[in-house]
Design an enzyme around this catalytic site. Structure first.
Site, PDB file in Angstrom:
ATOM      1  N   GLY A  48       0.768  -1.241   0.000  1.00 17.51           N
ATOM      2  CA  GLY A  48       0.000   0.000   0.000  1.00 17.51           C
ATOM      3  C   GLY A  48       0.799   1.292   0.000  1.00 17.51           C
ATOM      4  O   GLY A  48       0.331   2.313  -0.499  1.00 17.51           O
ATOM      5  N   GLU A 103       4.003   3.983   6.006  1.00 19.23           N
ATOM      6  CA  GLU A 103       2.771   3.232   5.765  1.00 19.23           C
ATOM      7  C   GLU A 103       1.765   4.083   5.010  1.00 19.23           C
ATOM      8  O   GLU A 103       1.824   5.313   5.048  1.00 19.23           O
ATOM      9  CB  GLU A 103       2.143   2.826   7.114  1.00 19.23           C
ATOM     10  CG  GLU A 103       2.415   1.407   7.533  1.00 19.23           C
ATOM     11  CD  GLU A 103       1.672   0.364   6.692  1.00 19.23           C
ATOM     12  OE1 GLU A 103       1.188   0.675   5.586  1.00 19.23           O
ATOM     13  OE2 GLU A 103       1.588  -0.782   7.163  1.00 19.23           O
ATOM     14  N   ASP A 104       0.835   3.432   4.358  1.00 16.90           N
ATOM     15  CA  ASP A 104      -0.236   4.179   3.694  1.00 16.90           C
ATOM     16  C   ASP A 104      -1.366   4.503   4.665  1.00 16.90           C
ATOM     17  O   ASP A 104      -1.930   5.581   4.621  1.00 16.90           O
ATOM     18  CB  ASP A 104      -0.771   3.421   2.469  1.00 16.90           C
ATOM     19  CG  ASP A 104      -1.212   2.011   2.803  1.00 16.90           C
ATOM     20  OD1 ASP A 104      -0.584   1.376   3.679  1.00 16.90           O
ATOM     21  OD2 ASP A 104      -2.184   1.520   2.215  1.00 16.90           O
ATOM     22  N   ASP A 107      -4.808   1.926  10.739  1.00 22.88           N
ATOM     23  CA  ASP A 107      -6.236   1.655  10.928  1.00 22.88           C
ATOM     24  C   ASP A 107      -6.421   1.085  12.335  1.00 22.88           C
ATOM     25  O   ASP A 107      -6.380   1.826  13.318  1.00 22.88           O
ATOM     26  CB  ASP A 107      -6.639   0.671   9.813  1.00 22.88           C
ATOM     27  CG  ASP A 107      -8.123   0.526   9.616  1.00 22.88           C
ATOM     28  OD1 ASP A 107      -8.842   0.593  10.620  1.00 22.88           O
ATOM     29  OD2 ASP A 107      -8.581   0.338   8.491  1.00 22.88           O
ATOM     30  N   LYS A 135      -6.684   6.602  10.659  1.00 21.31           N
ATOM     31  CA  LYS A 135      -8.113   6.387  10.951  1.00 21.31           C
ATOM     32  C   LYS A 135      -8.237   6.074  12.435  1.00 21.31           C
ATOM     33  O   LYS A 135      -8.438   4.915  12.828  1.00 21.31           O
ATOM     34  CB  LYS A 135      -8.581   5.164  10.151  1.00 21.31           C
ATOM     35  CG  LYS A 135      -9.718   5.406   9.192  1.00 21.31           C
ATOM     36  CD  LYS A 135     -10.199   4.061   8.679  1.00 21.31           C
ATOM     37  CE  LYS A 135     -10.552   4.150   7.218  1.00 21.31           C
ATOM     38  NZ  LYS A 135     -11.121   2.880   6.720  1.00 21.31           N
ATOM     39  N   PHE A 156     -14.403   3.504   3.395  1.00 23.74           N
ATOM     40  CA  PHE A 156     -13.498   2.610   2.669  1.00 23.74           C
ATOM     41  C   PHE A 156     -12.763   3.399   1.594  1.00 23.74           C
ATOM     42  O   PHE A 156     -13.326   3.746   0.570  1.00 23.74           O
ATOM     43  CB  PHE A 156     -14.233   1.408   2.075  1.00 23.74           C
ATOM     44  CG  PHE A 156     -13.262   0.305   1.786  1.00 23.74           C
ATOM     45  CD1 PHE A 156     -12.644   0.203   0.551  1.00 23.74           C
ATOM     46  CD2 PHE A 156     -12.904  -0.586   2.797  1.00 23.74           C
ATOM     47  CE1 PHE A 156     -11.690  -0.778   0.301  1.00 23.74           C
ATOM     48  CE2 PHE A 156     -11.956  -1.570   2.563  1.00 23.74           C
ATOM     49  CZ  PHE A 156     -11.340  -1.666   1.310  1.00 23.74           C
ATOM     50  N   VAL A 157     -11.488   3.707   1.884  1.00 24.16           N
ATOM     51  CA  VAL A 157     -10.709   4.563   0.989  1.00 24.16           C
ATOM     52  C   VAL A 157      -9.774   3.740   0.098  1.00 24.16           C
ATOM     53  O   VAL A 157      -9.206   2.738   0.537  1.00 24.16           O
ATOM     54  CB  VAL A 157      -9.894   5.615   1.778  1.00 24.16           C
ATOM     55  CG1 VAL A 157     -10.796   6.715   2.286  1.00 24.16           C
ATOM     56  CG2 VAL A 157      -9.117   4.990   2.941  1.00 24.16           C
ATOM     57  N   ASP A 163      -5.684  -0.230  -1.836  1.00 27.43           N
ATOM     58  CA  ASP A 163      -6.478  -1.097  -2.715  1.00 27.43           C
ATOM     59  C   ASP A 163      -7.797  -1.546  -2.105  1.00 27.43           C
ATOM     60  O   ASP A 163      -8.017  -1.452  -0.895  1.00 27.43           O
ATOM     61  CB  ASP A 163      -5.682  -2.363  -3.031  1.00 27.43           C
ATOM     62  CG  ASP A 163      -5.685  -3.358  -1.852  1.00 27.43           C
ATOM     63  OD1 ASP A 163      -5.360  -2.932  -0.723  1.00 27.43           O
ATOM     64  OD2 ASP A 163      -6.039  -4.529  -2.059  1.00 27.43           O
ATOM     65  N   ARG A 169      -5.303   0.773  -6.740  1.00 26.71           N
ATOM     66  CA  ARG A 169      -4.077   1.366  -6.183  1.00 26.71           C
ATOM     67  C   ARG A 169      -3.556   2.507  -7.057  1.00 26.71           C
ATOM     68  O   ARG A 169      -2.936   3.441  -6.569  1.00 26.71           O
ATOM     69  CB  ARG A 169      -2.963   0.314  -6.066  1.00 26.71           C
ATOM     70  CG  ARG A 169      -3.219  -0.788  -5.053  1.00 26.71           C
ATOM     71  CD  ARG A 169      -1.931  -1.562  -4.804  1.00 26.71           C
ATOM     72  NE  ARG A 169      -2.145  -2.850  -4.166  1.00 26.71           N
ATOM     73  CZ  ARG A 169      -2.223  -3.050  -2.851  1.00 26.71           C
ATOM     74  NH1 ARG A 169      -2.144  -2.041  -2.017  1.00 26.71           N
ATOM     75  NH2 ARG A 169      -2.398  -4.259  -2.367  1.00 26.71           N
TER      76      ARG A 169
HETATM   77  C1  PRP Z   1      -3.049  -2.118   5.022  1.00 25.85           C
HETATM   78  C2  PRP Z   1      -2.057  -0.994   5.284  1.00 25.85           C
HETATM   79  C3  PRP Z   1      -1.485  -1.344   6.611  1.00 25.85           C
HETATM   80  C4  PRP Z   1      -2.615  -2.058   7.309  1.00 25.85           C
HETATM   81  C5  PRP Z   1      -3.231  -1.104   8.270  1.00 25.85           C
HETATM   82  O1  PRP Z   1      -2.360  -3.185   4.460  1.00 25.85           O
HETATM   83  O2  PRP Z   1      -1.067  -0.921   4.288  1.00 25.85           O
HETATM   84  O3  PRP Z   1      -0.371  -2.204   6.490  1.00 25.85           O
HETATM   85  O4  PRP Z   1      -3.543  -2.435   6.314  1.00 25.85           O
HETATM   86  O5  PRP Z   1      -4.267  -1.708   8.955  1.00 25.85           O
HETATM   87  P1  PRP Z   1      -4.244  -1.994  10.514  1.00 25.85           P
HETATM   88  O6  PRP Z   1      -3.817  -0.728  11.193  1.00 25.85           O
HETATM   89  O7  PRP Z   1      -5.683  -2.347  10.809  1.00 25.85           O
HETATM   90  O8  PRP Z   1      -3.318  -3.127  10.772  1.00 25.85           O
HETATM   91  P2  PRP Z   1      -3.035  -4.405   3.702  1.00 25.85           P
HETATM   92  O9  PRP Z   1      -3.005  -5.612   4.590  1.00 25.85           O
HETATM   93  O10 PRP Z   1      -4.360  -3.989   3.152  1.00 25.85           O
HETATM   94  O11 PRP Z   1      -1.998  -4.720   2.541  1.00 25.85           O
HETATM   95  P3  PRP Z   1      -1.428  -3.788   1.364  1.00 25.85           P
HETATM   96  O12 PRP Z   1      -0.449  -2.810   1.990  1.00 25.85           O
HETATM   97  O13 PRP Z   1      -0.749  -4.759   0.452  1.00 25.85           O
HETATM   98  O14 PRP Z   1      -2.586  -3.074   0.714  1.00 25.85           O
END
Ligand code: PRP
Length: 185
Positions: A48, A103-104, A107, A135, A156-157, A163, A169
Site C-alpha cells: 500500500g 505506511e499508507d 487503521d 483512521k 473505505f478509501v 487497494d 491502487r
Molecule cells: C493495510 C495498510 C497497513 C494495514 C493497516 O495493508 O497498508 O499495512 O492495512 O491496517 P491496521 O492498522 O488495521 O493493521 P493491507 O493488509 O491492506 O496490505 P497492502 O499494503 O498490500 O494493501
C-alpha cells in the site's frame, strides 16, 4: 461488484492530487528538518505505501536510504483479520539506524504495532512512523504515528497505493469506494 472502470466505482474524491502533493511536500520538509545531519532509513511497508514512499522520499533533502518489507493482514476483505504475516523481510540490517517506517494507512494499529515490535528487537538507533492516512476511530492497539498526512473518517478509501481486492491502487487521488463494489448481495 466492480463497474467498467476504476473511476466509476468511486463515490467521491476525499483527498485530491493537489492536496496529496502539498501535504507530502510538507511531511518531507518536516522530516528533512528533524533528521538534519542524519541519514534516515525509510522502510516502506508494501504494497500500500509504494506511491507515498516514492513521493515522500523525493521530497526529503537529507541523505536517506530505502528498504522494503511486505506484510499481509487483510486478505481480500475490508476488516483486519488480526493476523500479520511477513511475506518479504528487509534486505539489510537496521542495527544502529534511524528508521522511519512508511505506511499508507494506520487503521486498527494491528499491523504497525506488530511490525514496530519486530523492528525494535533488531536494535535500531531510533524508530518513527510516518503514515499518509490515519483512521483513529478504528484503533484497537495503542499506537500513534509521528508523521500523519491526513486524518480520515471511517470510510473505505482507495487510491494512491490503497487497494480493494488488489485494485484501485493506481488512482492518483484518495477516493471513497462505492459500497456496492464491496457489499455482497
Ligand atoms: C493495510 C495498510 C497497513 C494495514 C493497516 O495493508 O497498508 O499495512 O492495512 O491496517 P491496521 O492498522 O488495521 O493493521 P493491507 O493488509 O491492506 O496490505 P497492502 O499494503 O498490500 O494493501
Amino acid at each position: 461488484m466492480k463497474g467498467n472502470n476504476m473511476k466509476e466505482d468511486i463515490e467521491r474524491v476525499l483527498i485530491s492530487e493537489e492536496e496529496l502533493k502539498k501535504r507530502v511536500a510538507e511531511l518531507g520538509a518536516q522530516i528533512s528538518a528533524d533528521y538534519a545531519g542524519k541519514e534516515p532509513l525509510l522502510v516502506s511497508v508494501l504494497r500500500g505505501s509504494y506511491i507515498f514512499m516514492a513521493d515522500l522520499t523525493r521530497s526529503i533533502d537529507c541523505f536517506c536510504r530505502v528498504d522494503f518489507m511486505a506484510v499481509s493482514s487483510y486478505g481480500s476483505g475490508t476488516v483486519s483479520s488480526g493476523q500479520v504475516n511477513i511475506i518479504k523481510d528487509l534486505s539489510d540490517s537496521i542495527e544502529g539506524k534511524d528508521v522511519i517506517v512508511v505506511e499508507d494507512i494506520l487503521d486498527s494499529g494491528n499491523t504497525l504495532s506488530y511490525l514496530i515490535k519486530v523492528l525494535q528487537a533488531r536494535h535500531p538507533a531510533s524508530i518513527r512512523l510516518a503514515t499518509l492516512l490515519d483512521k483513529p476511530s478504528r484503533r484497537t492497539k495503542p499506537i500513534t504515528a509521528d508523521y500523519v498526512g491526513f486524518t480520515v473518517p471511517d470510510e473505505f478509501v482507495v487510491g494512491y497505493g490503497l487497494d480493494y481486492d488488489e485494485l484501485y491502487r493506481s488512482l492518483p487521488y484518495i477516493g471513497i469506494l462505492k459500497p456496492c463494489v464491496y457489499q455482497k448481495d
